[in-house]
Structures are given as C-alpha cells and as structure tokens.
Enzyme design. Structure first.
Site, PDB file in Angstrom:
ATOM      1  N   ASP A 186      40.437  43.139  13.870  1.00 49.26           N
ATOM      2  CA  ASP A 186      41.809  42.843  14.290  1.00 49.26           C
ATOM      3  C   ASP A 186      41.813  42.712  15.807  1.00 49.26           C
ATOM      4  OD1 ASP A 186      44.496  42.882  15.098  1.00 49.26           O
ATOM      5  OD2 ASP A 186      45.077  44.126  13.390  1.00 49.26           O
ATOM      6  N   ARG A 247      47.301  36.544   1.695  1.00 48.71           N
ATOM      7  CA  ARG A 247      47.668  35.148   1.433  1.00 48.71           C
ATOM      8  C   ARG A 247      46.403  34.361   1.126  1.00 48.71           C
ATOM      9  NH1 ARG A 247      52.019  36.642   0.792  1.00 48.71           N
ATOM     10  NH2 ARG A 247      53.982  36.027   1.734  1.00 48.71           N
ATOM     11  N   ASP A 270      45.738  38.484  -5.760  1.00 42.86           N
ATOM     12  CA  ASP A 270      47.180  38.499  -6.061  1.00 42.86           C
ATOM     13  C   ASP A 270      47.841  37.207  -5.587  1.00 42.86           C
ATOM     14  OD1 ASP A 270      49.601  39.885  -6.923  1.00 42.86           O
ATOM     15  OD2 ASP A 270      50.132  40.019  -4.805  1.00 42.86           O
ATOM     16  N   GLU A 275      50.760  28.437  -6.620  1.00 40.23           N
ATOM     17  CA  GLU A 275      51.535  29.463  -7.331  1.00 40.23           C
ATOM     18  C   GLU A 275      52.759  28.788  -7.920  1.00 40.23           C
ATOM     19  OE1 GLU A 275      52.304  32.954  -4.967  1.00 40.23           O
ATOM     20  OE2 GLU A 275      50.208  33.138  -4.373  1.00 40.23           O
ATOM     21  N   HIS A 294      50.982  37.554  -7.743  1.00 42.75           N
ATOM     22  CA  HIS A 294      51.698  37.728  -6.478  1.00 42.75           C
ATOM     23  C   HIS A 294      52.828  38.755  -6.638  1.00 42.75           C
ATOM     24  CE1 HIS A 294      52.780  35.685  -2.401  1.00 42.75           C
ATOM     25  NE2 HIS A 294      53.029  36.982  -2.389  1.00 42.75           N
TER      26      HIS A 294
END
Ligand SMILES: NC(=O)c1ccc[n+]([C@@H]2O[C@H](COP(=O)([O-])OP(=O)(O)OC[C@H]3O[C@@H](n4cnc5c(N)ncnc54)[C@H](O)[C@@H]3O)[C@@H](O)[C@H]2O)c1
Length: 336
Positions: A186, A247, A270, A275, A294
């Site tokens: 990060d 995502r 997920d 989608e 999701h």
C-alpha cells in the site's frame, strides 16, 4: 428539521435493505421524505431530475444517475448527497463539487462485513472446503473426493494484503488474531502505520512470491487497474490462494482463468468483470474456485450500520456540525 426535503434515490428493495422501521422513522424526523414513483428507475436522469426538484438532501443507493449539470440545474436547493454504499464516483461530478454539494458515504459500515467474508473465504480455501463440496456434489467417489490437495492452517501462514484500506485493515486484523503473519502492499501506508498494524510493508512482487494467501483490498484506480496479470500470477507459489472481495478490475480475469484452469492456484471470488456472472462462465465449472455473487458486504448488521451513518451524517449536516465521512474531490484519487 422543518423545511428540509430529503429525496431518496433508491428503489423500494434497496430502501428496505438499509432502513428498518426505526431507521425510516428517524429519516422522516430529519425532513420531509420524497420518493421516486414506484417502478421509476432512479438511474434515469429524467426521474432523478424530477425527484430532486425541491430536495436539500439526496440519499443514494446503487444505480442512481449521476449529478450531471442538467440534474443540478433542476435541483437548486441540493446541498448534500449521502450515499448508503462506499464508492460515490458513480454519482458525483466536478460540477456537483463546484456547486457546493457536499458528499458523504457509508463505506465504514461495510468494512467489517467484507473483512470477515474475506476471512471466511480464506479459511474455506485453506481447508479445501470448496473442493470437497464440489467433489461430493458432482458425484465423484468418496476416495477421490478425499484426495484433495494438502490443506493448511491459517496459524503461522503468510498472508499478503493488497491495500491497507478499510476492508484490508479489518481483514488483516482478523487473520493476525488467528496467528497469520501479514505482508502489505500500500503506497499510502507509512513505516509507522505498518508497525502499528503489526504488518510488514513489501513490494507487490515480494508479496506475491512469499504469501500463501493473497487477499485484494485496494480501490480501483489507474495504478491498481489490472495490477494482477499473468506475470504477477506466475509469481505465486504452487498451491497459493487468491481472495478477491474488492473489484475484478484489479485482476486480469482472462489471465486468472488460465491460472485457475492449470490447477496451480485456487481462488475465492466475490467480484467479476461481468455481473451477473454469466450462467455459462467457465469459473462456474472449476473445482478450485469458490464463488459468491458480490455479497461480501451484505450482512444485516452492515446494512443497518450504513443507514445509521447516513442518518447521523444528515443530522450533523442539518445542525451545521462537521461531517465524519465526507468525501472531497481530492479523496477521489486514493479511494474507489
Ligand atoms: N464485495 C463487496 O461487496 C465490496 C464492498 C465494499 C468495498 N468493496 C471493494 O473493496 C475495495 C476496498 O474497499 P475499501 O472501502 O476498503 O477501500 P478504501 O476506500 O478504504 O481504500 C482506500 C485505501 O486504499 C489504499 N490504496 C490506495 N491506493 C492503493 C494502491 N495503489 N495499492 C494498494 N492500496 C492502495 C489506501 O490505504 C487508501 O487509503 C474496493 O475496491 C471496493 O470497491 C467491495
């Protein structure tokens, strides 16, 4: 508050998901609530424009249309957008910020649910639950079902977390509590921040090469889009496990499919490029993939917390107090 008009730009099923009876009553105490006519789609600019005519505040759910110049021109009183979800990018515009429409969101409400689901997926992958379940349902014999690849425990495992975000911090706290060693990628995490979290800051390549489990928690930004491609997947050790509750845009899905088809790694996903996930999507047939639609943030508590945040933010706004979850234009560069 007298005279305040609150428009709710969300269909009935989304409103019910977030606001229970008490929550809805609290909203009506804050102002006069306007709803779109039943069946009208708030993703339609004309519907949103009509809804916002005399609104001071708009509460948004997924799928609401953006605050385009045309919508703003027809909404002269609008001063606050309060989003029940995390990412406000689909709704805000440079013009809405320029017009002084302030923005707040309930991303904090979802972090625990997503972090906990990522933990659940991690444990399921480590223990091969997806493979056992798939084997038994597809009718292979008992001995074949039992002959899954080696399972591992979380205690003592190295877990790589991409993004010390809200969900990433929740997840890394949970896996550390269960005895995992955590590596983090990060660019916004300082050495002191990493020390306080009890994690090691590393480069992406190092994280991929050293981790048994890699869990994605970064927002979609130009620098994170497709950050995991075939080169990065090749750095994962044989038998590594990938969890994506963030995502799909973070991963090159075609490269991931190739890696999964090889059987070299397992994944829990997920989020998907398409989608709803098409019924004939190859992911659905693979024994080494655990799929969820999701729904990582979709716990009862998470939705109620989101409504509480939205209600509290509107209340603060109307009282002239500082917002606690405000999104300013400069935040959009580091958040999803
Ligand atoms: N599956 C779901 O239902 C669900 C629900 C909520 C959020 N999400 C997704 O999960 C992801 C994380 O959400 P969040 O609310 O925790 O994010 P967030 O808004 O907290 O993320 C911002 C943080 O990401 C980190 N970051 C920024 N740039 C980075 C980079 N280049 N590499 C690594 N880290 C970087 C920084 O710490 C920054 O503070 C997002 O992609 C979001 O869309 C999914």
């Amino acid at each position: 508050m007298s005279g305040t008009v609150i428009a709710v730009a969300a269909p009935p099923e989304v409103r019910e998901l977030f606001f229970d009876q008490a929550g809805w009553a609290a909203l009506t105490r804050l102002g006069e609530v306007r709803l779109p006519p039943d069946g009208d789609d708030v993703g339609d600019e004309a519907v949103l424009t009509r809804l916002l005519t005399d609104a001071d505040v708009v509460v948004t759910g997924w799928g609401a249309a953006p605050l385009t110049p045309a919508v703003l021109a027809a909404a002269p009183r609008l001063r606050l957008l309060a989003h029940t979800g995390a990412s406000v990018k689909p709704f805000v515009t440079p013009e809405s910020f320029a017009r002084g429409v302030r923005v707040t969101q309930a991303g904090d409400a979802m972090a625990y649910a997503v972090g906990e689901q990522a933990l659940a997926l991690t444990l399921a992958l480590l223990h091969g639950l997806h493979r056992f379940d798939h084997a038994l349902r597809t009718g292979v014999d008992w001995a074949t079902a039992k002959a899954a690849p080696p399972r591992r425990e979380l205690r003592g495992a190295t877990v790589g977390v991409i993004g010390a975000s809200r969900t990433g911090r929740t997840y890394l706290g949970l896996v550390r509590a269960l005895g995992a060693r955590v590596l983090v990628v990060d660019p916004y995490l300082s050495a002191e921040g990493a020390g306080a979290l009890g994690v090691e800051r590393v480069t992406l390549d190092e994280l991929l090469a050293r981790s048994l489990v890699v869990s994605l928690h970064a927002p979609v930004l130009p620098e994170t889009t497709r950050m995991i491609g075939s080169r990065e997947l090749a750095l994962l050790a044989d038998g590594a496990l990938l969890v994506n509750t963030a995502r799909s845009a973070l991963v090159d899905e075609a490269a991931l499919l190739t890696a999964l088809r090889s059987g070299r790694i397992d994944a829990a996903l997920d989020v998907f490029d398409a989608e709803p996930l098409p019924v004939d999507h190859p992911f659905r047939g693979l024994p080494n993939v655990l799929l969820t639609p999701h729904e990582s943030a979709g716990t009862v508590q998470s939705r109620r917390r989101a409504a509480e945040i939205v209600l509290a933010e509107i209340d603060r706004f109307l009282r002239g107090e500082p917002l606690r979850h405000e999104v300013r234009p400069e935040h959009l560069d580091s958040t999803g």
